[in-house]
Design a protein around this motif. Structure first.
Motif, PDB file in Angstrom:
ATOM      1  N   GLY A 116      56.907  26.810  60.465  1.00 20.34           N
ATOM      2  CA  GLY A 116      57.525  27.944  60.079  1.00 20.34           C
ATOM      3  C   GLY A 116      58.753  28.356  59.854  1.00 20.34           C
ATOM      4  O   GLY A 116      59.170  30.342  60.116  1.00 20.34           O
TER       5      GLY A 116
ATOM      6  N   ASN B 292      53.212  39.735  61.325  1.00 20.07           N
ATOM      7  CA  ASN B 292      52.675  38.702  61.684  1.00 20.07           C
ATOM      8  C   ASN B 292      51.354  38.104  62.309  1.00 20.07           C
ATOM      9  O   ASN B 292      51.383  37.876  63.497  1.00 20.07           O
ATOM     10  CB  ASN B 292      53.708  37.786  61.842  1.00 20.07           C
TER      11      ASN B 292
ATOM     12  N   ALA C  64      57.865  34.240  62.023  1.00 18.79           N
ATOM     13  CA  ALA C  64      57.654  34.699  60.660  1.00 18.79           C
ATOM     14  C   ALA C  64      59.132  34.963  60.422  1.00 18.79           C
ATOM     15  O   ALA C  64      59.316  36.273  60.786  1.00 18.79           O
ATOM     16  CB  ALA C  64      56.765  35.219  60.048  1.00 18.79           C
TER      17      ALA C  64
ATOM     18  N   ALA D 206      57.750  35.394  52.912  1.00 16.32           N
ATOM     19  CA  ALA D 206      57.916  34.414  54.173  1.00 16.32           C
ATOM     20  C   ALA D 206      59.028  33.126  53.421  1.00 16.32           C
ATOM     21  O   ALA D 206      58.165  33.144  52.301  1.00 16.32           O
ATOM     22  CB  ALA D 206      56.332  33.952  54.455  1.00 16.32           C
TER      23      ALA D 206
ATOM     24  N   GLY E 119      53.221  30.350  54.065  1.00 21.39           N
ATOM     25  CA  GLY E 119      52.600  31.659  55.667  1.00 21.39           C
ATOM     26  C   GLY E 119      51.596  32.528  55.624  1.00 21.39           C
ATOM     27  O   GLY E 119      51.813  33.582  55.581  1.00 21.39           O
TER      28      GLY E 119
END
Length: 493
Positions: free
Chosen positions: A61, A241, A248, A294, A304
Motif C-alpha cells: 500500500g 479506506n 492508503a 489509489a 488497492g
C-alpha cells in the motif's frame, strides 16, 4: 566425497547440490577421469556455483517495506526478487535460470546487466499463437521468468524481477517461487502474504463493470457543486479506506466541468479510516466531477480495491441527491510499472490493468414534466492528461423510449468535459418532443452513447413538486477499452 575408478581408466560425471544452514545452495557439475591403472580421486565441484542470497523487498500500500521474512503484503503489493548467479570457474560459462511463480504472484518485468531476461509470456518467448494472443490482451499468465547468458570467469550476474501479489494469494500462506539453474533444482524464495483472514467484509471485489456496489482502486464521483457562501449549493464528499491492515494514499483530482481545468490534492487514510470534507472548502464556486486514485508513497498508482465513498450534493436549483462513488477495480495481475522518478504516468481502463469504463449509459424512469418534475442530466468525459486538463465530450447519440417501447432518436453536441442540462422539450431534442413522448402520469427511459470511442459517466437528478426528489448514477450498458488517464507522479506528504 571419494570415488574410486577401476583399473583400465574411464571417467565419471555428475551433479550435486548442497544447502547450508543459512539457506545458501551450491549447485555444480563435476567430471572425474583416470589414467590406466587404479586411481582414487576426490571430487570437487567445478564450473558454475549459484548462491541463494536473493532478497525480497516489498511495498504494501505504498507504506511499508519488508523482506521475504516479513512486511505487510497484500493484493496489489509489488515485490522485487533478486537472484545472484556466480561463476566459480576461471573461464566464461553459459547458463540458464528459470523462476516459476505461484498462482498468487504475477511477473511484470525482469532485468539483468547482461544476457536475456524475459517473462514467460513475453512475445519473444511465446511458443504458439495462443501465447501471443494471451500477451496481447495481458491476461494473467506471466508466472515464469527466464534468463539465459554467459557468465564471465570468476564473475557473477544478478537477475532482478518484479512481481505483483494477486487476489489469489491467501493470508498466512507463503507464496514461494521455485527455480531451476542450468536445468537443475535451484533455491526457493518465499513471500509472506499478510492478507486479512477470509470472512465477511474482508476480501475485496475485483473485476467487472464499474459500479457503485463495490470498492475500487479508482473512484469516480460523477458530480459535485459548491458556492463560496455554502448556503445555496454545496457537496459533502466522503472517502473510506476499508483495508483493515494497510493505510492508503489517495490522489484526488477535482475537474472543473466548464473549463476542464484540474486541481489536485493527496490525502492519507490509515487502515479503516474515513474522511469527509465540503467541496466549498476545497474547490469553492465550481461544479464538476472528482476522480480519486489509489497511489503509493511515491505517487505511483497501486491496486488497492479497498476504497469506497460517496457524495451528498445540493444545487441552488434545489436538485439534490446522495450519490455513491463509482468503484473502478484494479485487476492486479497486469498493472503497468510506474517510474517514481517520472513526472507522469498513464492509467489504462482497458480491462487489463483496470476495469473498462462505460461508453453507453441509461437513464431509467424518466418522469413527466406535466407532473411537476424537473429532471437534470449530467454527463462526464473520463479521460485525458490531468496535468493539463480533462478531455471534452464529443457528440452523443441516443434513443428516448416511451412506456410502450416506441423509440425516438436524438443527438447532443458535446464541447466540454461535463455536460449539464435540464431534460425537456429541447434537451434532448426529439420528434415529437419530450412532453409528448412522456405525457402526464407516464414514464419513459433513454439510452445514449458516444459517437467516438469515449468513456463517460453520468447522473440524473430530479426535483419534484411531489416531494419525491433525488437522483442516481446512470448505469452502464456497454463499455470501452479506449479510456486512459495521465496523472502526475507526486510523492505523498
Amino acid at each position: 566425497v571419494t570415488f574410486a575408478i577401476a583399473s583400465g581408466g574411464g571417467s565419471l560425471t555428475g551433479a550435486a547440490q548442497t544447502t547450508n544452514a543459512s539457506g545458501i545452495a551450491t549447485v555444480g557439475s563435476w567430471t572425474l577421469g583416470a589414467a590406466a591403472g587404479p586411481n582414487v580421486l576426490t571430487a570437487t565441484t567445478a564450473g558454475v556455483a549459484f548462491t541463494a542470497v536473493g532478497t525480497v523487498s516489498t511495498v504494501a500500500g505504498g507504506a511499508s517495506v519488508g523482506t521475504q521474512q516479513g512486511g505487510e503484503v497484500g493484493p496489489g503489493s509489488l515485490v522485487t526478487i533478486t537472484q545472484t548467479l556466480t561463476n566459480t570457474a576461471s573461464t566464461p560459462t553459459a547458463s540458464t535460470y528459470q523462476a516459476s511463480l505461484p498462482t498468487g504472484l504475477v511477473a511484470l518485468a525482469c532485468s539483468a546487466p547482461f544476457g536475456t531476461c524475459v517473462i514467460g509470456d513475453s512475445p519473444s518467448m511465446a511458443e504458439s499463437e495462443e501465447d501471443l494472443q494471451r500477451v496481447a490482451v495481458g491476461t494473467a499468465g506471466n508466472r515464469t521468468v527466464r534468463w539465459t547468458g554467459t557468465i564471465p570467469g570468476n564473475g557473477s550476474v544478478t537477475i532482478a524481477y518484479q512481481a505483483q501479489v494477486g487476489v489469489q494469494a491467501n493470508g498466512g500462506t507463503p507464496q514461494c517461487v521455485t527455480t531451476t539453474i542450468g536445468g537443475l533444482p535451484g533455491p526457493q524464495t518465499c513471500v509472506a502474504v499478510s492478507l486479512p483472514p477470509s470472512g465477511p467484509g474482508n476480501l475485496p471485489i475485483a473485476a467487472g463493470v464499474p459500479n457503485q456496489q463495490k470498492p475500487g482502486s479508482v473512484l469516480i464521483f460523477s458530480v459535485y457543486t459548491s458556492s463560496a457562501s455554502k448556503s445555496s449549493s454545496d457537496s459533502q464528499i466522503s472517502l473510506t479506506n476499508t483495508n483493515p491492515a494497510n493505510p492508503a494514499y489517495v490522489h484526488l483530482f477535482f475537474v472543473d466541468g466548464s473549463s476542464c481545468a484540474v486541481a489536485d490534492q493527496i490525502v492519507t487514510l490509515t487502515q479503516n479510516q474515513t474522511v469527509s470534507f465540503l467541496a466549498s472548502d476545497f474547490d469553492p464556486g465550481v461544479t464538476g466531477y472528482l476522480i480519486a486514485v489509489a497511489v503509493d508513497a511515491n505517487g505511483c498508482p497501486v491496486i488497492g480495491n479497498y476504497l469506497i465513498g460517496g457524495s451528498v450534493v445540493r444545487f441552488e436549483s434545489g436538485h439534490h441527491a446522495n450519490l455513491p462513488a463509482i468503484g473502478v477495480a484494479g485487476l492486479v495481475q497486469t498493472l503497468p510499472l510506474c517510474n517514481p522518478n517520472a513526472t507522469t504516468t498513464t492509467i489504462a481502463f482497458n480491462g487489463v490493468g483496470y476495469d473498462e469504463l462505460p461508453r453507453t449509459l441509461a437513464a431509467y424512469t424518466l418522469p413527466s414534466l406535466a407532473n411537476g418534475n424537473s429532471p437534470m442530466l449530467i454527463v462526464n468525459r473520463i479521460g485525458g492528461d490531468l496535468t493539463t486538463g480533462a478531455q471534452t465530450i464529443g457528440s452523443l447519440a441516443g434513443l428516448l423510449f416511451d412506456d410502450s417501447e416506441t423509440a425516438r432518436s436524438f443527438s447532443i453536441a458535446g464541447g466540454s468535459c461535463q455536460l449539464r442540462g435540464m431534460v425537456g422539450n429541447n434537451f434532448p431534442r426529439t420528434v415529437p418532443r419530450y412532453s409528448t413522448v412522456i405525457p402526464a402520469g407516464r414514464t419513459g427511459w433513454m439510452k445514449f452513447w458516444t459517437a467516438e470511442d469515449e468513456a463517460i459517466t453520468g447522473v440524473l437528478l430530479n426535483e419534484s413538486l411531489s416531494g419525491l426528489s433525488g437522483g442516481y448514477n446512470l448505469p452502464a450498458l456497454t463499455t470501452t477499452k479506449a479510456a486512459t488517464l495521465t496523472i502526475p507522479v507526486l510523492p505523498a506528504r
